[in-house]
Enzyme design. Structure first.
Site, PDB file in Angstrom:
ATOM      1  CG  HIS A 191     -27.704 -18.317  18.082  1.00  0.00           C
ATOM      2  ND1 HIS A 191     -27.965 -19.396  17.279  1.00  0.00           N
ATOM      3  CD2 HIS A 191     -26.745 -18.710  18.954  1.00  0.00           C
ATOM      4  CE1 HIS A 191     -27.191 -20.405  17.643  1.00  0.00           C
ATOM      5  NE2 HIS A 191     -26.447 -20.015  18.668  1.00  0.00           N
ATOM      6  CE  LYS A 250     -18.146 -28.506  17.310  1.00  0.00           C
ATOM      7  NZ  LYS A 250     -18.967 -27.484  17.967  1.00  0.00           N
ATOM      8  NE  ARG A 256     -27.454 -22.783  25.910  1.00  0.00           N
ATOM      9  CZ  ARG A 256     -26.952 -23.670  25.075  1.00  0.00           C
ATOM     10  NH1 ARG A 256     -27.671 -24.107  24.077  1.00  0.00           N
ATOM     11  NH2 ARG A 256     -25.746 -24.149  25.238  1.00  0.00           N
ATOM     12  CB  SER A 263     -27.227 -24.790  16.573  1.00  0.00           C
ATOM     13  OG  SER A 263     -27.267 -23.391  16.518  1.00  0.00           O
TER      14      SER A 263
END
Length: 169
Positions: free
Chosen positions: A27, A51, A100, A137
């Site tokens: 990040h 979440k 990614r 993460s």
């Protein structure tokens, strides 16, 4: 005249959104690169009430502020709602996202097209540094939970916060 036009030269502004639970070196790499391209980068911690994060939104904001302070042009804040509404409210024309892998592209392209269709906000994709192409993460939290070495994956302050949260001090 009122609004941003009356305040002199318009600043080039972009937003880097995410949950950042926690912020990783991947990040940070994207934020650093965006901070070199834009006058102001808004790092937005998106709030998803469905979440349960490891860190509270306020803790994430504090960690992000600490690790981005050196850039000088990064603003960090929370937001609950559509990212394009955040952009419209602040007259921000661009979203910066790191990619990614091809699997990221499939999802992010759909999101970029939806965001542009809703508001005209553009999305710019920055390929992630190969060093961090595998990093998320979720993966960091999983490895940390089992006592794995993540010191090369997160900033030192985040490593300490993770150890504290997981009772590994």
């Amino acid at each position: 005249m009122t609004g941003p036009e009356s305040e002199g030269p318009q600043l080039r502004r972009a937003v880097c959104p995410g949950s950042f639970d926690p912020i990783t070196n991947g990040h940070l790499d994207i934020i650093a690169r965006a901070s070199r391209l834009y006058d102001v980068v808004h790092v937005v911690v998106m709030i998803n009430q469905s979440k349960q994060g490891l860190f509270t939104v306020d803790e994430r904001i504090e960690l992000i502020r600490e690790v981005t302070a050196e850039f000088g042009n990064v603003q960090v804040e929370p937001y609950h709602g559509l990212l394009v509404d955040f952009c419209k409210q602040r007259d921000i024309p661009a979203i910066v996202k790191g990619l990614r892998a091809v699997s990221d592209f499939d999802y992010e392209l759909q999101m970029a097209q939806m965001n542009n269709g809703l508001s005209g906000v553009e999305t710019l994709f920055i390929p992630t540094s190969p060093t961090y192409s595998f990093l998320s993460s979720s993966l960091v939290k999983e490895v940390a939970t089992w006592g794995g070495d993540i010191s090369h994956l997160v900033p030192p302050v985040v490593l300490e916060a993770l150890k504290g949260r997981l009772g590994q001090e």
